[in-house]
Enzyme design. Structure first.
Site, short mmCIF file in Angstrom:
data_model
loop_
_atom_site.label_atom_id
_atom_site.label_comp_id
_atom_site.label_asym_id
_atom_site.label_seq_id
_atom_site.Cartn_x
_atom_site.Cartn_y
_atom_site.Cartn_z
N GLU A 178 -51.93 52.90 22.58
CA GLU A 178 -52.23 54.20 23.20
C GLU A 178 -52.27 55.26 22.12
O GLU A 178 -51.36 55.34 21.28
CB GLU A 178 -51.16 54.54 24.25
CG GLU A 178 -51.47 55.77 25.07
CD GLU A 178 -50.40 56.02 26.13
OE1 GLU A 178 -50.06 55.06 26.87
OE2 GLU A 178 -49.90 57.16 26.22
N GLU A 204 -43.48 52.56 27.23
CA GLU A 204 -42.85 53.54 26.34
C GLU A 204 -41.36 53.64 26.63
O GLU A 204 -40.90 54.56 27.32
CB GLU A 204 -43.51 54.91 26.49
CG GLU A 204 -44.91 54.98 25.88
CD GLU A 204 -45.50 56.39 25.90
OE1 GLU A 204 -44.92 57.28 26.57
OE2 GLU A 204 -46.54 56.60 25.27
#
Length: 354
Positions: free
Chosen positions: A270, A178
């Site tokens: 995710e 991320e």
């Protein structure tokens, strides 16, 4: 983990019409691996080595598929949740296709003991392989958000992992979990340094590239997919990642994902049914909207997370990872019951993967 003979005729006649998920898509394949074989029961046996074809993930026969599965929590905290019993349950009871192996870089992770964490990831790849699951190797950089902070570590790690597993057909590499606080151009340049390191060892496996704003395609930082479309990573056989948490990520995120899926190959590595911290109440209605979109576009997904962490986003009730049990719904939190149902829903029609 075998197909019942009495279901084979039904699967041949109805799979394509009734079920667009992984098992049904593979049933209609006309070349090896043969999904009608008595021994071709696992996702990897059915689909073989995957690749990116156009905007989708495809199996070894070139047919679009959707992989669905679970992500571990950080291995430095919850390795006890990833064991023989839980992985058997994930493959046979949950009927997942893929395990995302989430190895944090900071927060007590890889940087503290590279050899130990590389060995852990290596072992979990082998465990996934034995069960016929795909394995996503997740370089879980989070804080700091600039992937260049870990560039040399990433090169070392992926060189070693790719060298060890280059001959497997079930490994995918997620090179930056991320990214945040940096431009897309900087993320792209990181990817173009790390990807050749993997390709030197493993020329053909799929590589997953994190996107701006905590893999929101830029939405969480005021951007969107257009910056990626205008300046894509210069590499083949790659996909871009998108993460969402249903209770926090509303229309702007959903609409961006829908637009992006028409221009870019996307893999949702995710997601959760709670807020962006994996906490609080579940919003199954919004999550359902996302999963319906993913199914319609054949976008693969992985849920966060396969642990007994106290947060509502962990699928197991507190204390489960000590001894189980792992199968059925008794050890699961509300989100775990829902996610297990999503994984089992399509496979249950055509397979007996006990």
């Amino acid at each position: 983990m075998r197909w019942h003979a009495r279901l084979r005729a039904l699967a041949v006649l109805t799979a394509t019409a009734l079920l667009p998920a992984t098992f049904a898509q593979a049933i209609s394949s006309s070349s090896p691996p043969d999904p009608m074989s008595a021994t071709a029961a696992t996702p990897v046996q059915i689909n073989g080595k995957v690749s990116v074809c156009g905007l989708t993930l495809c199996n070894s026969s070139g047919r679009p598929i959707q992989l669905r599965g679970m992500s571990t929590h950080g291995l430095q905290w919850y390795a006890q949740c990833v064991n023989s019993g839980s992985l058997d349950a994930l493959a046979d009871d949950w009927r997942a296709d893929v395990l995302r192996i989430s190895m944090y870089v900071q927060e007590g992770g890889y940087e503290t003991d590279p050899a130990r964490f590389t060995a852990m990831v290596d072992r979990y790849i082998e465990e996934a392989t034995r069960r016929g699951l795909y394995a996503i190797v997740d370089w879980h950089m989070l804080n700091p958000g600039d992937p260049h902070h870990n560039l040399q570590r990433a090169k070392t790690f992926f060189r070693e992992i790719a060298d060890r597993h280059r001959d497997k057909g079930n490994v995918l590499y997620e090179i930056a979990n991320e990214p945040s606080g940096v431009s897309w151009d900087r993320i792209r340049r990181y990817a173009e340094e790390v990807i050749p390191v993997i390709r030197a060892q493993d020329p053909d496996s799929v590589i997953l590239v994190g996107t701006r704003g905590w893999s929101s395609l830029g939405v969480s930082e005021g951007a969107d997919e257009r910056e990626i479309v205008a300046n894509p990573v210069n590499a083949r056989n790659i996909m871009y990642t998108f993460h969402f948490y249903a209770a926090s990520h509303r229309e702007a995120y959903l609409n961006t994902l829908a637009r992006a899926a028409a221009r870019l190959p996307i893999f949702v590595t995710e997601f959760g049914t709670q807020n962006y911290a994996g906490e609080g109440a579940n919003d199954f209605g919004q999550a359902r909207r996302y999963l319906d979109l993913l199914r319609s576009r054949k976008i693969s997904w992985v849920n966060w997370n396969f642990s007994d962490d106290w947060r509502s986003g962990a699928v197991f009730k507190d204390g489960t990872c000590g001894a189980g049990p792992w199968t059925g719904t008794a050890p699961l939190k509300e989100a775990g019951v829902w996610i297990r149902d999503q994984l089992r829903g399509s496979a249950a029609l055509f397979s007996d993967r006990r």
